[in-house]
Design a protein around this motif. Structure first.
Motif, mmCIF file in Angstrom:
data_model
loop_
_atom_site.group_PDB
_atom_site.id
_atom_site.type_symbol
_atom_site.label_atom_id
_atom_site.label_comp_id
_atom_site.label_asym_id
_atom_site.label_seq_id
_atom_site.Cartn_x
_atom_site.Cartn_y
_atom_site.Cartn_z
ATOM 1 N N LEU A 221 44.704 22.646 -3.555
ATOM 2 C CA LEU A 221 45.302 23.537 -3.190
ATOM 3 C C LEU A 221 44.384 23.614 -2.117
ATOM 4 C CD1 LEU A 221 45.137 25.937 -6.680
ATOM 5 C CD2 LEU A 221 47.607 24.920 -5.048
ATOM 6 N N GLU A 222 43.422 23.561 -2.405
ATOM 7 C CA GLU A 222 42.348 24.000 -0.424
ATOM 8 C C GLU A 222 43.218 23.431 0.141
ATOM 9 O OE1 GLU A 222 38.112 25.324 -0.781
ATOM 10 O OE2 GLU A 222 38.137 24.020 -2.804
ATOM 11 N N GLU A 223 42.765 22.174 -0.439
ATOM 12 C CA GLU A 223 43.715 21.463 1.228
ATOM 13 C C GLU A 223 45.380 21.281 1.685
ATOM 14 O OE1 GLU A 223 44.212 17.506 3.338
ATOM 15 O OE2 GLU A 223 45.304 18.050 1.921
ATOM 16 N N ALA A 224 46.135 22.176 0.216
ATOM 17 C CA ALA A 224 47.340 22.452 0.920
ATOM 18 C C ALA A 224 48.252 23.620 1.464
ATOM 19 C CB ALA A 224 48.100 21.542 -0.524
ATOM 20 N N ILE A 232 43.543 30.276 0.480
ATOM 21 C CA ILE A 232 43.421 30.957 -0.981
ATOM 22 C C ILE A 232 42.667 31.821 -0.933
ATOM 23 C CG2 ILE A 232 41.947 29.766 -2.677
ATOM 24 C CD1 ILE A 232 43.314 27.728 -2.145
ATOM 25 N N GLU A 233 42.676 32.694 -0.153
ATOM 26 C CA GLU A 233 41.519 34.338 -0.561
ATOM 27 C C GLU A 233 42.799 35.013 -0.242
ATOM 28 O OE1 GLU A 233 37.846 34.926 2.048
ATOM 29 O OE2 GLU A 233 37.865 37.518 0.911
ATOM 30 N N HIS A 397 37.940 12.105 -2.989
ATOM 31 C CA HIS A 397 39.115 11.247 -3.581
ATOM 32 C C HIS A 397 39.914 12.250 -3.256
ATOM 33 C CE1 HIS A 397 37.206 7.380 -6.054
ATOM 34 N NE2 HIS A 397 36.335 8.282 -5.848
ATOM 35 N N MET A 398 39.431 13.324 -4.115
ATOM 36 C CA MET A 398 41.067 14.449 -4.360
ATOM 37 C C MET A 398 41.782 14.638 -2.961
ATOM 38 S SD MET A 398 41.482 14.846 -7.345
ATOM 39 C CE MET A 398 42.520 15.814 -7.747
ATOM 40 N N THR A 399 41.478 14.949 -2.051
ATOM 41 C CA THR A 399 41.937 14.801 -0.566
ATOM 42 C C THR A 399 42.528 13.902 -0.097
ATOM 43 O OG1 THR A 399 39.662 16.150 0.010
ATOM 44 C CG2 THR A 399 41.042 16.107 2.026
ATOM 45 N N GLU A 400 41.663 12.565 -0.413
ATOM 46 C CA GLU A 400 42.301 11.389 0.422
ATOM 47 C C GLU A 400 43.460 11.538 -0.239
ATOM 48 O OE1 GLU A 400 40.161 7.274 0.176
ATOM 49 O OE2 GLU A 400 39.410 9.241 1.780
ATOM 50 N N ALA A 401 43.398 11.221 -1.958
ATOM 51 C CA ALA A 401 44.615 11.558 -2.676
ATOM 52 C C ALA A 401 45.980 12.037 -2.136
ATOM 53 C CB ALA A 401 45.002 11.465 -4.108
#
Ligand code: NAD
Length: 439
Positions: A221-224, A232-233, A397-401
């Motif tokens: 979520l922070e990425e998208a 997010i805030e 890992h999450m950001t790359e995915a």
């Protein structure tokens, strides 16, 4: 991201697999996603049919002495879908509705998740048909030790590594590890705790594992969200399920300044226009078993829950909860899937027609298996990572995915769900292409 739908799959492939297509069957739904992605990415036909079916389907039955002295017969499953990328890996679920097709679906999703998030594991899943919420700790322990014994030749630290899922927890993982270790040769006994992940930290578990699935979702979520124009805030959200995944997601998002306005679980739905205190709610659910009756909230109906005008709706309970009826009520801008397969194909279509952005499950909930992999590596190398180290690696890992899903959506002109499967099957296809098929 684009939301173009893939072309319908030909019946011939289902005939070849001798499968009578059932649109309501959760395994068939998962298989359709895998096949659609395999066709879009132009995997050779033999790879498509390999990925459409699990390698192994194991069913065991065994008696357990219950507290009142009678013996009850339990049925357990372990499905090993694919191990092209590494040892089989996947949770064990304790739930009254566990069935073979259910476990096959979840095992297939594990293969996809591991490939997408870049951990060298294949996909598996297990299940025990039981009602853990109505079993005493002693009954749970005896059932777990019998299940481990029954599966002992089918699991192993370099072969198939279970983990927690719905209805199981770190205590159950500790019993599995202990049973397996007691059955091992002396020389292997210590190392064999790697047979499961999600263990308590004192028994070789990793820091950061309990919250990992929620933490991974929050990293996505922070990425998208900022790229969708929603910081997010101040972001408003609602959650279905407030167990491990939902509860940790809610707490971590609150910590970042997001507002959890509503939560629905098996006990009911609650709402607070300002925000629900996420940590107090987690403690309340721990004590009371569900969200119903939480003091700083008002009860709302299921329809009102789905209709809430929030930035993000996070399903984090069970499969197939968002069908067309629920999807037509949803007023969230984004659905970020914490649970496995929470949206049915018809529900998916309705969400796409209504312009709701979908952050798909195999991306959003792959944080759990990623930190399970970290636990397995720490056990194998006799090291202990700090929670900050675990989180840093998980974020990467999450950001790359997430970037791979975005790139696949652009490359194949498809929606994010199919794009997430495309990114996964591309990697597995590459492996089969290089190593070939024996003999
Ligand atoms: P959990 O048992 O801790 O929590 C499940 C939640 O679902 C509870 O809040 C329960 O009240 C709720 N629920 C059950 N039936 C419901 C119903 N009919 N309506 C509304 N809510 C209902 O389970 P969990 O570990 O949080 O797993 C949740 C989902 O996330 C599952 O799909 C699981 O497979 C998936 N998942 C879990 C992990 C993990 O690490 N735990 C990892 C990846 C995916």
């Amino acid at each position: 991201m684009t939301t173009e739908k893939p072309a319908p799959l030909p019946d011939s492939i289902f005939e070849e697999l001798a499968i009578h297509r059932d649109p309501d069957n959760v395994f068939h739904q998962t298989m359709e996603h895998v096949l659609a992605a395999s066709m879009i990415t132009e995997l050779p036909h033999h790879q498509q049919i390999i990925l459409a079916q699990p390698n192994n389907e194991i069913i065991v039955q065994f008696p357990v002495r219950m507290d009142d002295g009678h013996h009850k017969l339990f049925k357990g499953y372990r499905v090993q879908h694919n191990n092209a990328l590494g040892p089989y890996k996947g949770g064990i679920r304790y739930h009254p509705d566990v069935s073979l097709d259910h476990v096959k679906s979840l095992a297939t999703l594990m293969t996809m998740k591991c490939a997408l998030v870049g951990v060298p594991f294949g996909g598996a899943k297990g299940g025990l048909r039981c009602d853990p919420w109505n079993m005493s700790p002693g009954e749970q322990e005896r059932a777990t030790r019998r299940l481990t014994t029954a599966l002992s030749t089918q699991i192993g630290p370099e072969y198939d590594i279970p983990a927690p899922d719905v209805g199981t927890n770190e205590q159950i993982m500790a019993w599995i590890a202990d049973t397996y270790q007691q059955m091992s040769d002396g020389a292997d006994q210590q190392d064999n705790k790697r047979v499961v992940t999600g263990k308590p930290v004192c028994c070789g578990g990793s820091l950061g594992r309990t919250k990992a699935t929620g933490q991974g979702l929050v990293f996505v979520l922070e990425e998208a969200m900022p790229s969708l124009g929603i910081p997010i805030e101040g972001m408003t959200c609602s959650l279905i399920g407030y167990g491990n995944v939902g509860g940790w997601t809610g707490q971590l998002l609150s910590g970042l300044g997001a507002k959890v306005q509503a939560v629905m679980d098996h006990s009911g739905a609650i709402y607070n226009e300002d925000h629900l205190p996420a940590q107090h709610l987690f403690e309340y659910v721990g004590k009371n078993g569900g969200v119903a009756g939480f003091p700083q909230s008002e009860p709302i109906s299921t329809e009102d829950f789905y209709s809430l005008n929030v930035d993000v709706l996070i399903p984090a309970a069970l499969e197939q909860m968002i069908g067309p009826d629920e999807a037509s009520l949803i007023n969230a801008k984004v659905v970020a899937e914490g649970a496995n397969a929470p949206t049915t194909p018809r529900g998916d279509e309705v969400l796409m027609e209504r312009g709701v952005e979908i952050l798909p499950a195999i991306l959003c909930n792959s944080g759990g298996v990623t930190v399970s992999y970290f636990e397995w590596v720490q056990n194998k190398t006799s090291t202990t990572w700090t929670e900050a180290e675990v989180d840093k690696r998980l974020r990467s890992h999450m950001t790359e995915a997430a970037a791979r899903v975005r790139s696949a959506a652009g490359k194949y002109h498809c929606g994010t769900r199919i794009a997430s499967f495309c990114a996964a099957v591309e990697l597995i296809g590459e492996v089969y292409q290089v190593r070939g098929v024996f003999p």
